[in-house]
Write an enzyme that holds these catalytic residues in place. Structure first.
Site, mmCIF file in Angstrom:
data_model
loop_
_atom_site.group_PDB
_atom_site.id
_atom_site.type_symbol
_atom_site.label_atom_id
_atom_site.label_comp_id
_atom_site.label_asym_id
_atom_site.label_seq_id
_atom_site.Cartn_x
_atom_site.Cartn_y
_atom_site.Cartn_z
ATOM 1 N N GLU A 18 83.138 44.595 34.636
ATOM 2 C CA GLU A 18 81.882 43.571 34.643
ATOM 3 C C GLU A 18 80.909 43.643 35.847
ATOM 4 O O GLU A 18 81.101 44.531 36.776
ATOM 5 C CB GLU A 18 82.423 42.026 34.688
ATOM 6 C CG GLU A 18 82.522 41.370 33.195
ATOM 7 C CD GLU A 18 81.194 41.095 32.867
ATOM 8 O OE1 GLU A 18 80.248 41.559 33.393
ATOM 9 O OE2 GLU A 18 81.240 40.239 31.825
ATOM 10 N N ARG A 100 86.682 29.478 36.866
ATOM 11 C CA ARG A 100 86.716 30.619 37.863
ATOM 12 C C ARG A 100 85.247 30.756 37.600
ATOM 13 O O ARG A 100 84.478 30.636 36.596
ATOM 14 C CB ARG A 100 87.771 31.712 37.587
ATOM 15 C CG ARG A 100 87.301 32.324 36.268
ATOM 16 C CD ARG A 100 88.017 33.635 36.120
ATOM 17 N NE ARG A 100 87.891 34.386 34.929
ATOM 18 C CZ ARG A 100 86.688 35.000 34.476
ATOM 19 N NH1 ARG A 100 85.597 34.874 35.352
ATOM 20 N NH2 ARG A 100 86.683 35.853 33.373
ATOM 21 N N ASN A 102 82.100 33.447 36.768
ATOM 22 C CA ASN A 102 82.003 34.378 35.919
ATOM 23 C C ASN A 102 80.686 34.907 36.308
ATOM 24 O O ASN A 102 80.291 35.133 37.500
ATOM 25 C CB ASN A 102 82.118 33.948 34.388
ATOM 26 C CG ASN A 102 82.366 35.051 33.497
ATOM 27 O OD1 ASN A 102 83.166 35.970 33.773
ATOM 28 N ND2 ASN A 102 81.689 34.884 32.344
ATOM 29 N N ASN A 148 77.436 33.283 30.999
ATOM 30 C CA ASN A 148 77.215 34.850 31.099
ATOM 31 C C ASN A 148 75.974 35.363 31.651
ATOM 32 O O ASN A 148 75.424 34.791 32.552
ATOM 33 C CB ASN A 148 77.810 35.328 29.675
ATOM 34 C CG ASN A 148 79.072 36.217 29.916
ATOM 35 O OD1 ASN A 148 79.187 37.084 30.949
ATOM 36 N ND2 ASN A 148 80.003 36.135 29.144
ATOM 37 N N ASP A 204 77.455 39.104 25.808
ATOM 38 C CA ASP A 204 78.095 39.068 27.257
ATOM 39 C C ASP A 204 76.970 39.233 28.345
ATOM 40 O O ASP A 204 76.087 38.474 28.419
ATOM 41 C CB ASP A 204 79.364 40.053 26.832
ATOM 42 C CG ASP A 204 80.230 39.749 28.167
ATOM 43 O OD1 ASP A 204 79.931 39.156 29.234
ATOM 44 O OD2 ASP A 204 81.204 39.774 28.015
#
Length: 301
Positions: A18, A100, A102, A148, A204
């Site tokens: 990522e 958490r 991202n 995202n 995403d």
């Protein structure tokens, strides 16, 4: 014009590749392996890929103007010194939650924006935060499921933001001076894109080109899709080989005309990993797209 896809680093991330960020100053690509807590620094000139290991899940990484990096680490936004691996907490988010950090990025003023999500993907548990250059933390968007991709328009008047679960890319009016956002509307509705033909991937990570078009990683779609955010129309699809879970994108290279693409390996059965998903977790580079980005913003605090 035809494009070319290269597999730059095969199966480099064993969980969730990522957060690609092209560091103009060093001409290297930063990216992460979320659940392994790894930060990579790939140098295309030498082919080397350095790595540091942190203790926790890493959601994003961006350089800092005064040196080092800023990362989303578990439920913090923290500074990291690459050489000493020293971690310094700058802010805490969603304390006491099962969330958490991202995805995250810096805006044109050098503020850090980062969002959270539930570790169990529970709906509406995440939030989007902004860490200003003076260290002030502000909650900007509430009740997000999977916070995202982020991008800002070339004229710095619009911020784009993805919540993966509702399959939408949102647009906000953005004030570069204050960091305020307002007037949320849908820029791209993935459920309404005819080209997906009912097989709708999850939006995403995201980047933007100098023409103002969005390039969105299509999780589950094996591609990156280019959109006109003013109309919501799909303009192009860039297919990636043998990796359907595409996670994020960033412009890089000397002329910022190479698109780096990350992907996910975690949770893919071995039978698929050996066949249809054999490049899952790889880092790809796409050239020949006839588009380019602007230098990525870094944290000015």
């Amino acid at each position: 014009m035809s494009y070319k896809v290269e597999t730059v680093l095969k199966n480099v991330a064993t969980t969730v590749g990522e957060g690609p960020h092209w560091d103009d100053a060093t001409q290297t690509l930063l990216f992460i392996d979320i659940n392994n807590g790894k930060i990579f620094r790939y140098n295309p000139a030498t082919g080397t890929n350095d790595m540091i290991q942190l203790n926790g899940a890493v959601g994003f990484v961006v350089p800092r103007s005064k040196g080092g990096l800023v990362v989303g680490l578990d439920l913090t936004i923290s500074a990291v010194d690459w050489n000493t691996k020293t971690v310094t907490k700058l802010a805490e988010v969603d304390p006491g939650s099962n969330n958490r950090m991202n995805d995250g990025k810096c805006d044109p003023k050098g503020r850090v924006w980062g969002g959270t999500m539930s570790k169990t993907f529970a709906p509406d548990q995440g939030n989007l935060y902004c860490l200003d250059i003076d260290g002030t933390l502000t909650k900007k968007v509430e009740r997000v499921t999977i916070s995202n991709g982020l991008a800002w328009s070339p004229d710095n008047t619009t911020m784009y933001y993805i919540d993966t679960t509702p399959h939408k890319v949102y647009a906000y009016d953005y004030d570069i001076n204050t960091g305020n956002i307002s007037n949320r509307r849908v820029a791209v509705d993935f459920d309404a894109v005819p080209e997906f033909k009912g097989n709708v991937p999850g939006p995403d990570g995201m980047t933007i080109d100098t023409d103002g078009n969005l390039w969105v990683a299509c999780f589950g779609g094996g591609m990156v899709a280019k959109f006109d955010p003013k109309t919501g129309a799909a303009l192009q699809q860039v297919s990636l080989p043998n990796a359907t879970k595409i996670t994020s994108v960033a412009w890089g290279g000397k002329n910022l005309d190479e698109l780096y693409v990350t992907s996910l390996r975690e949770g893919i059965p071995d039978s698929e990993f050996q066949t249809t998903e054999s490049l899952a977790g790889s880092l790809f580079r796409v050239t020949g797209l006839n588009a380019k980005g602007s230098p990525a913003n870094i944290y000015q605090g």
